[in-house]
Scaffold this active site. Sequence first.
Site, PDB file in Angstrom:
ATOM      1  N   ALA A 126       0.800  -1.222   0.000  1.00 25.25           N
ATOM      2  CA  ALA A 126       0.000   0.000   0.000  1.00 25.25           C
ATOM      3  C   ALA A 126       0.832   1.271   0.000  1.00 25.25           C
ATOM      4  CB  ALA A 126      -0.929  -0.003   1.217  1.00 25.25           C
ATOM      5  N   ASN A 192       2.358  -4.169   7.415  1.00 24.44           N
ATOM      6  CA  ASN A 192       3.271  -4.614   6.364  1.00 24.44           C
ATOM      7  C   ASN A 192       3.899  -3.432   5.636  1.00 24.44           C
ATOM      8  OD1 ASN A 192       3.207  -7.461   6.611  1.00 24.44           O
ATOM      9  ND2 ASN A 192       1.208  -7.519   5.630  1.00 24.44           N
ATOM     10  N   HIS A 222      -1.564   6.389   4.650  1.00 21.79           N
ATOM     11  CA  HIS A 222      -0.163   6.130   4.941  1.00 21.79           C
ATOM     12  C   HIS A 222       0.649   7.369   4.586  1.00 21.79           C
ATOM     13  CE1 HIS A 222      -1.283   1.868   5.140  1.00 21.79           C
ATOM     14  NE2 HIS A 222      -1.925   2.068   4.000  1.00 21.79           N
TER      15      HIS A 222
END
Length: 272
Positions: A126, A192, A222
Amino acid sequence: MFLGLIGYGGIAKGLLDLVSRTGVREVTVLVRPSTDVAALAETANKGSDIPVRFVTALDAFAAAKPSLVVECAGHGAVGSHVPDLLRQGLDVVIASIGALADEDLHQKIIKAAQTGKSRFILPSGAIGGLDILRTAAQSGKVDVAYCGIKPALAWTGTPAGDVLDLAALTTATPIFSGSGREAAIAYPKNANVVAALALAGAGFDDMTVELIADPDATSNQHSYTAVSPVCRFSMSIGSVPSAGNVKTSMTTILSILHEITEFETRLAYSSL
């Protein structure tokens, strides 16, 4: 191309919905021994042009000799299955890259790949900007500060859920602050991205991580800032959660699909 999948959760199902875009013509899925494989196969093959077979034993999975294996079953599967497959010469895409926060396992996987003359492939998942992060890391130490924000209920089943009533949150609430290694280990299904940044050059122990549960968030967010002797840059991404799992961004599934198509391209060139 013959694809092998380890696990049949949200990521695997999302991939199976998309592999018709690729040259994959057959799929074998490794699932838990207690699974009713006949029932799964009946459901998975309804309306599908690509045959999907299910097996419950690693030996049977490896014996099928898939062209490429994609692990998408969590940290435990990385340790129990990936080294064996690499030693047998099978290339493996590791979706649960947070497992590599375990340095002993990381080294075991490297050695297994060397023994089998195989490759383990780490998708970007991502996050983005890993190319410039790798470049910056070549100049010396790079300092990375990462912040991950997800809808409050996306943290269900994590340590945050043990100390907070996630459904009752009314404001954005920090749930973790620490190193990359601590985050990857404590939040294996959510961090992750942290591992991707660490392995690209930030280092598990040197990067700082903050995780936030936000009841008003409508996407998985993020962001990080990297500072090195040669450059400073920031990256911010808002990702739509996948249909099967709010913890997983849709971009994670698409990044694995990208690795499958890249593998296909390498196969095509190698046959020329």
